[in-house]
Design a protein around this motif. Sequence first.
Motif, PDB file in Angstrom:
ATOM      1  N   CYS A 255      -7.147  -3.224   1.534  1.00 59.33           N
ATOM      2  CA  CYS A 255      -7.851  -2.711   2.715  1.00 59.33           C
ATOM      3  C   CYS A 255      -8.884  -3.711   3.225  1.00 59.33           C
ATOM      4  O   CYS A 255      -9.017  -3.905   4.436  1.00 59.33           O
ATOM      5  CB  CYS A 255      -8.529  -1.376   2.387  1.00 59.33           C
ATOM      6  N   ALA A 256      -9.598  -4.351   2.308  1.00 63.07           N
ATOM      7  CA  ALA A 256     -10.593  -5.355   2.706  1.00 63.07           C
ATOM      8  C   ALA A 256      -9.913  -6.532   3.388  1.00 63.07           C
ATOM      9  O   ALA A 256     -10.395  -7.046   4.407  1.00 63.07           O
ATOM     10  CB  ALA A 256     -11.375  -5.833   1.479  1.00 63.07           C
ATOM     11  N   ALA A 257      -8.771  -6.969   2.837  1.00 62.91           N
ATOM     12  CA  ALA A 257      -8.041  -8.095   3.423  1.00 62.91           C
ATOM     13  C   ALA A 257      -7.515  -7.734   4.812  1.00 62.91           C
ATOM     14  O   ALA A 257      -7.648  -8.523   5.761  1.00 62.91           O
ATOM     15  CB  ALA A 257      -6.888  -8.497   2.508  1.00 62.91           C
ATOM     16  N   LEU A 258      -6.928  -6.554   4.946  1.00 65.50           N
ATOM     17  CA  LEU A 258      -6.401  -6.126   6.251  1.00 65.50           C
ATOM     18  C   LEU A 258      -7.510  -6.015   7.291  1.00 65.50           C
ATOM     19  O   LEU A 258      -7.323  -6.380   8.457  1.00 65.50           O
ATOM     20  CB  LEU A 258      -5.682  -4.777   6.101  1.00 65.50           C
ATOM     21  N   TYR A 259      -8.655  -5.513   6.868  1.00 68.43           N
ATOM     22  CA  TYR A 259      -9.798  -5.393   7.786  1.00 68.43           C
ATOM     23  C   TYR A 259     -10.225  -6.765   8.290  1.00 68.43           C
ATOM     24  O   TYR A 259     -10.506  -6.955   9.483  1.00 68.43           O
ATOM     25  CB  TYR A 259     -10.949  -4.700   7.065  1.00 68.43           C
TER      26      TYR A 259
ATOM     27  N   LEU B 222       0.831  -1.205   0.000  1.00 66.91           N
ATOM     28  CA  LEU B 222       0.000   0.000   0.000  1.00 66.91           C
ATOM     29  C   LEU B 222       0.865   1.254   0.000  1.00 66.91           C
ATOM     30  O   LEU B 222       0.573   2.234  -0.702  1.00 66.91           O
ATOM     31  CB  LEU B 222      -0.927   0.007   1.223  1.00 66.91           C
ATOM     32  N   LEU B 223       1.939   1.223   0.782  1.00 62.88           N
ATOM     33  CA  LEU B 223       2.862   2.353   0.825  1.00 62.88           C
ATOM     34  C   LEU B 223       3.485   2.599  -0.545  1.00 62.88           C
ATOM     35  O   LEU B 223       3.583   3.739  -1.011  1.00 62.88           O
ATOM     36  CB  LEU B 223       3.952   2.093   1.870  1.00 62.88           C
ATOM     37  N   LEU B 224       3.886   1.507  -1.215  1.00 62.68           N
ATOM     38  CA  LEU B 224       4.493   1.623  -2.543  1.00 62.68           C
ATOM     39  C   LEU B 224       3.477   2.114  -3.572  1.00 62.68           C
ATOM     40  O   LEU B 224       3.810   2.903  -4.468  1.00 62.68           O
ATOM     41  CB  LEU B 224       5.079   0.276  -2.973  1.00 62.68           C
ATOM     42  N   LEU B 225       2.232   1.649  -3.458  1.00 63.38           N
ATOM     43  CA  LEU B 225       1.175   2.100  -4.368  1.00 63.38           C
ATOM     44  C   LEU B 225       0.975   3.609  -4.257  1.00 63.38           C
ATOM     45  O   LEU B 225       0.781   4.302  -5.264  1.00 63.38           O
ATOM     46  CB  LEU B 225      -0.137   1.383  -4.061  1.00 63.38           C
ATOM     47  N   ILE B 226       1.032   4.110  -3.036  1.00 59.50           N
ATOM     48  CA  ILE B 226       0.849   5.554  -2.803  1.00 59.50           C
ATOM     49  C   ILE B 226       2.059   6.341  -3.313  1.00 59.50           C
ATOM     50  O   ILE B 226       1.911   7.357  -4.012  1.00 59.50           O
ATOM     51  CB  ILE B 226       0.616   5.825  -1.304  1.00 59.50           C
ATOM     52  N   LEU B 227       3.250   5.864  -2.989  1.00 60.64           N
ATOM     53  CA  LEU B 227       4.477   6.579  -3.381  1.00 60.64           C
ATOM     54  C   LEU B 227       4.680   6.596  -4.891  1.00 60.64           C
ATOM     55  O   LEU B 227       5.203   7.568  -5.447  1.00 60.64           O
ATOM     56  CB  LEU B 227       5.696   5.939  -2.695  1.00 60.64           C
ATOM     57  N   TYR B 228       4.269   5.520  -5.550  1.00 58.86           N
ATOM     58  CA  TYR B 228       4.470   5.409  -7.003  1.00 58.86           C
ATOM     59  C   TYR B 228       3.119   5.259  -7.718  1.00 58.86           C
ATOM     60  O   TYR B 228       2.979   4.457  -8.636  1.00 58.86           O
ATOM     61  CB  TYR B 228       5.374   4.213  -7.317  1.00 58.86           C
TER      62      TYR B 228
END
Length: 263
Positions: free
Chosen positions: A123-127, A103-109
């Motif tokens: 997000c669904a999986a983490l939830y 998720l961090l990489l998706l946001i940064l790039y």
Amino acid sequence: MDANTKLVIGTFFISFATFQLLFYFVSSWFSAKISPSFNSLSYEKKIEWNSRVVSTCHSLVVGFFSLYIFFFDEATIADPLWGDPSLVKVNLAIASGYLISDLLLLILYWKVIGDKLFVIHHCAALYAYHFILKGGMLAYVGNFRLLVELSSPFVNQRWFFEALKYPKFSKANVINGILMTVVFFIVRIAVIPPYYSYIYSVLGTEGYVRLGFVVQCSWISTCVILDVMNVMWMIKISKGCIKVISLARQERAPNSLQNGKLD
């Protein structure tokens, strides 16, 4: 804080750090060693390449760990809703570390690898995972869902072949495409009917009631979201596979006729 909680938290942070290290340092070095063509890729391609290398590593670790738990972890098999989640928690901690890292990489790039579907999926999986990690419930069920990761290496390999400009009809590409379609169908689609049949079979039981309304709704709703996306991806993969096989047959037909005339 008990020993199991410390183990889960430690595993999560080690997982996150390891996948970040793989993305920023290990992947480029290793990829250049096994495929010299990697160095000629564009900056954008290298970013996605490294992201998919990390994805493949995560899938292999979590997927095979899930298989072991699925077949041999008697504690979770005996009670799918409330069985001892110790091994599953470790596996989910690894998966959670990866999801946060990705998720961090998706946001940064975002301009390179950003994808709304992947954000929703993560997000669904983490939830869903946090209920198992926090409350120890649905361990076997959560592990069962992780088996889907076994299809990711084939999906990523398809992209690697495209990035390296392998011919679509090359033997390696066609074989990988067929395996990707078959494995994706087995671990993500074929399991849907028996999975929801199981959910139906436990509705109203004591173990199900103990979960509470929030967990019950969250369990089913997140599964529906993830499975809708799996069906969407399966349709795309199937169309691509059918197209490649059809074009490959069309190419073979003229060659066969030509060879026949030459003979």
